[in-house]
Enzyme design. Structure first.
Site, short mmCIF file in Angstrom:
data_model
loop_
_atom_site.label_atom_id
_atom_site.label_comp_id
_atom_site.label_asym_id
_atom_site.label_seq_id
_atom_site.Cartn_x
_atom_site.Cartn_y
_atom_site.Cartn_z
N ASP A 1 0.86 -1.20 0.00
CA ASP A 1 0.00 0.00 0.00
C ASP A 1 0.89 1.24 0.00
OD1 ASP A 1 -2.46 1.49 0.12
OD2 ASP A 1 -2.05 1.90 2.22
N CYS B 1 -4.12 -1.59 -2.15
CA CYS B 1 -4.27 -0.17 -2.47
C CYS B 1 -5.12 -0.06 -3.73
CB CYS B 1 -2.88 0.42 -2.70
SG CYS B 1 -2.90 2.14 -3.21
N ASN B 2 -6.35 0.41 -3.57
CA ASN B 2 -7.27 0.51 -4.72
C ASN B 2 -6.69 1.40 -5.82
OD1 ASN B 2 -10.18 -0.57 -3.70
ND2 ASN B 2 -9.05 0.34 -2.01
N THR B 3 -5.99 2.45 -5.39
CA THR B 3 -5.44 3.40 -6.35
C THR B 3 -4.39 2.70 -7.22
OG1 THR B 3 -5.75 5.06 -4.64
CG2 THR B 3 -4.44 5.71 -6.53
N CYS C 1 -10.97 2.84 -0.70
CA CYS C 1 -9.59 3.18 -0.37
C CYS C 1 -9.32 2.51 0.97
CB CYS C 1 -9.44 4.70 -0.25
SG CYS C 1 -7.87 5.21 0.50
N THR C 2 -8.24 1.74 1.04
CA THR C 2 -8.03 0.93 2.25
C THR C 2 -7.83 1.78 3.50
OG1 THR C 2 -5.74 0.69 1.45
CG2 THR C 2 -7.23 -1.18 1.13
N1 DGL Z 1 -4.84 3.30 0.41
C1 DGL Z 1 -4.88 3.68 -0.94
C2 DGL Z 1 -6.11 3.16 -1.66
O1 DGL Z 1 -6.64 2.14 -1.30
C3 DGL Z 1 -4.49 5.08 -1.37
C4 DGL Z 1 -4.23 6.18 -0.41
C5 DGL Z 1 -3.38 7.31 -0.96
O2 DGL Z 1 -2.16 7.16 -0.95
O3 DGL Z 1 -3.92 8.35 -1.39
O4 DGL Z 1 -6.52 3.70 -2.67
#
Ligand code: DGL
Length: 252
Positions: free
Chosen positions: A6, A69-71, A180-181
């Protein structure tokens, strides 16, 4: 060893689920602390950061990688699967679960980073589910900053959530998808502030998928106790107390 990636501490919410589903496995948790938050980075930058982590996991001889990490998933997964042979399981916003379990007249709210919400991959997924007419997308980048600063409750975070979610929430909304996790740390607070919203995230589904894949490939460990190693942008974390405290917070 399974590599879990992540941008920061958000992926601990999935790691927590993984340790429950796979109690005998060992993990390397990689937080890209040098570059968090990804919310304001370009897709090309994010792809490069994630690729660096993938190379790191390969050096450590991981048998599987989990993008927590979804992003990262939304901008990098196709590229990674095309270029690397190692199995990669990637979290994504749980809009399919929301679509499957909500009544047709109910609205769905997805909260994620701006990068995820504007990505082609996420928008294709939404389209394939035919839920565009009853879906609202809300970026909550400041929630990532709150989490990275260890702020999980209090007036600042409450008023941010009330104001942002309050702008779009209606009595017709049923599910809020935390895409977003980092946001999963605020699950209870969101449900307290907005009792009409039921929180969904992709953590449990992703952990089940990891287990299925390990079983299928004959790689699942069924005895012994697992260990977690923590790295920040490739450097070992000597004092792991903050990570352990955050995992303990998720167990409560
Ligand atoms: N935790 C991440 C996600 O799931 C992204 C957070 C970030 O760095 O902005 O998208």
């Amino acid at each position: 060893m399974i590599g879990v990636f992540d941008s920061g501490i958000g992926g601990l919410t999935l790691l927590h689920e993984l340790t429950r589903t796979l109690p005998h496995e060992s993990f390397i948790y990689y937080a890209d602390k040098e570059n968090v938050p990804y919310s304001y980075k370009t897709p090309d930058q994010i792809r490069a950061f994630v690729e660096k982590a993938v190379k790191f996991f390969l050096e450590k001889e991981c048998k599987m990688i989990v993008l927590a990490c979804n992003t990262a998933t939304n901008v990098a997964i196709e590229y990674l699967r095309e270029n690397y042979e190692i199995p990669i399981v990637a979290i994504q916003p749980a809009v399919k679960v929301a679509a499957d379990f909500s009544e047709d007249h109910k609205r769905i709210l997805t909260c994620a980073t701006p990068v995820t919400l504007s990505s082609e991959r996420y928008n294709k997924l939404v389209k394939s589910l035919s839920i565009e007419h009853r879906l609202d997308n809300l970026p909550l980048p400041k929630l990532v900053s709150f989490a990275e600063s260890n702020v999980f409750e209090g007036a600042g975070v409450e008023s941010y959530l009330k104001e942002e979610i309050g702008k779009v929430n209606t009595p017709d909304h049923h599910f809020i998808v935390l895409g977003c996790t980092h946001f999963t740390f605020y699950e209870d607070l969101i449900e307290d502030l907005f009792p009409n919203l039921k929180v969904l995230d992709g953590n449990a589904g992703t952990a089940r998928q990891v287990k299925r894949l390990l079983e299928k490939d004959g790689l699942l460990k069924s005895s012994g106790s697992g260990f977690i190693y923590f790295y920040e942008s490739g450097k070992i974390v000597e004092d792991t107390s903050q990570y352990k405290e955050l995992l303990a917070r998720l167990r409560r």
